[in-house]
Design a protein around this motif. Structure first.
Motif, PDB file in Angstrom:
ATOM      1  N   LEU A  11       0.859  -1.181   0.000  1.00  0.00           N
ATOM      2  CA  LEU A  11       0.000   0.000   0.000  1.00  0.00           C
ATOM      3  C   LEU A  11       0.898   1.235   0.000  1.00  0.00           C
ATOM      4  N   VAL A  12       0.641   2.134  -0.913  1.00  0.00           N
ATOM      5  CA  VAL A  12       1.443   3.352  -1.012  1.00  0.00           C
ATOM      6  C   VAL A  12       0.513   4.516  -1.319  1.00  0.00           C
ATOM      7  N   GLN A  13       0.873   5.687  -0.839  1.00  0.00           N
ATOM      8  CA  GLN A  13       0.068   6.877  -1.109  1.00  0.00           C
ATOM      9  C   GLN A  13       0.320   7.375  -2.529  1.00  0.00           C
ATOM     10  N   PRO A  14      -0.644   8.085  -3.095  1.00  0.00           N
ATOM     11  CA  PRO A  14      -0.407   8.674  -4.418  1.00  0.00           C
ATOM     12  C   PRO A  14       0.862   9.524  -4.401  1.00  0.00           C
ATOM     13  N   GLY A  15       1.646   9.365  -5.453  1.00  0.00           N
ATOM     14  CA  GLY A  15       2.930  10.049  -5.531  1.00  0.00           C
ATOM     15  C   GLY A  15       4.083   9.272  -4.933  1.00  0.00           C
ATOM     16  N   GLY A  16       3.787   8.170  -4.287  1.00  0.00           N
ATOM     17  CA  GLY A  16       4.816   7.358  -3.664  1.00  0.00           C
ATOM     18  C   GLY A  16       5.524   6.437  -4.636  1.00  0.00           C
ATOM     19  N   SER A  17       6.441   5.647  -4.085  1.00  0.00           N
ATOM     20  CA  SER A  17       7.263   4.754  -4.914  1.00  0.00           C
ATOM     21  C   SER A  17       7.265   3.340  -4.356  1.00  0.00           C
ATOM     22  N   LEU A  18       7.458   2.408  -5.245  1.00  0.00           N
ATOM     23  CA  LEU A  18       7.658   1.006  -4.886  1.00  0.00           C
ATOM     24  C   LEU A  18       8.659   0.403  -5.861  1.00  0.00           C
ATOM     25  N   ARG A  19       9.375  -0.606  -5.382  1.00  0.00           N
ATOM     26  CA  ARG A  19      10.275  -1.354  -6.261  1.00  0.00           C
ATOM     27  C   ARG A  19       9.843  -2.814  -6.228  1.00  0.00           C
ATOM     28  N   LEU A  20       9.405  -3.304  -7.355  1.00  0.00           N
ATOM     29  CA  LEU A  20       8.970  -4.688  -7.467  1.00  0.00           C
ATOM     30  C   LEU A  20      10.133  -5.564  -7.932  1.00  0.00           C
ATOM     31  N   SER A  21      10.133  -6.782  -7.451  1.00  0.00           N
ATOM     32  CA  SER A  21      11.148  -7.755  -7.862  1.00  0.00           C
ATOM     33  C   SER A  21      10.465  -9.009  -8.376  1.00  0.00           C
TER      34      SER A  21
END
Length: 117
Positions: A11-21
């Motif tokens: 779960l991330v806020q709008p404008g946030g970042s995630l790195r998927l593997s």
């Protein structure tokens, strides 16, 4: 049989970042790879792809915000593909999957990405 295991969602806020593997139970040397996503009630769509030479091509809506990359070591027993996602938008909430771009393997479980405040 090749197995795909995606991770890194959340779960991330709008404008946030995630790195998927994505870990692949076999070498991906010489194989074009891709990330896809499927939102609720929608068809799975291609998000980004990367060639064996690490050339990339992205969905127009993610250009400049998402970056696909890969491990490219010939002798790796396991392969890996990554998706860095920045400036995420609520409409990008979906389950994200990786797969062989040229000839799909069996799909993994995917990783859920939820963009919400």
């Amino acid at each position: 049989q090749v197995q795909l295991v995606e991770s890194g969602g959340g779960l991330v806020q709008p404008g946030g970042s995630l790195r998927l593997s994505c870990t692949i139970s076999g070498t991906i040397f010489g194989i074009n790879m891709a990330w896809y996503r499927q939102a609720p009630g929608k068809q799975r769509e291609l998000v980004a792809r990367i060639t064996t030479g690490s050339s990339t091509n992205d969905l127009d809506s993610v250009k400049g915000r998402f970056t696909i990359s890969r491990d490219n070591v010939k002798d790796n027993v396991k392969g890996a593909v990554y998706l860095q996602m920045d400036s995420l938008k609520p409409e990008e909430t979906a389950v994200y999957y990786c797969n062989n771009y040229t000839s799909s393997w069996s799909w993994g479980q995917g990783t859920q990405v939820t963009v919400s405040s």
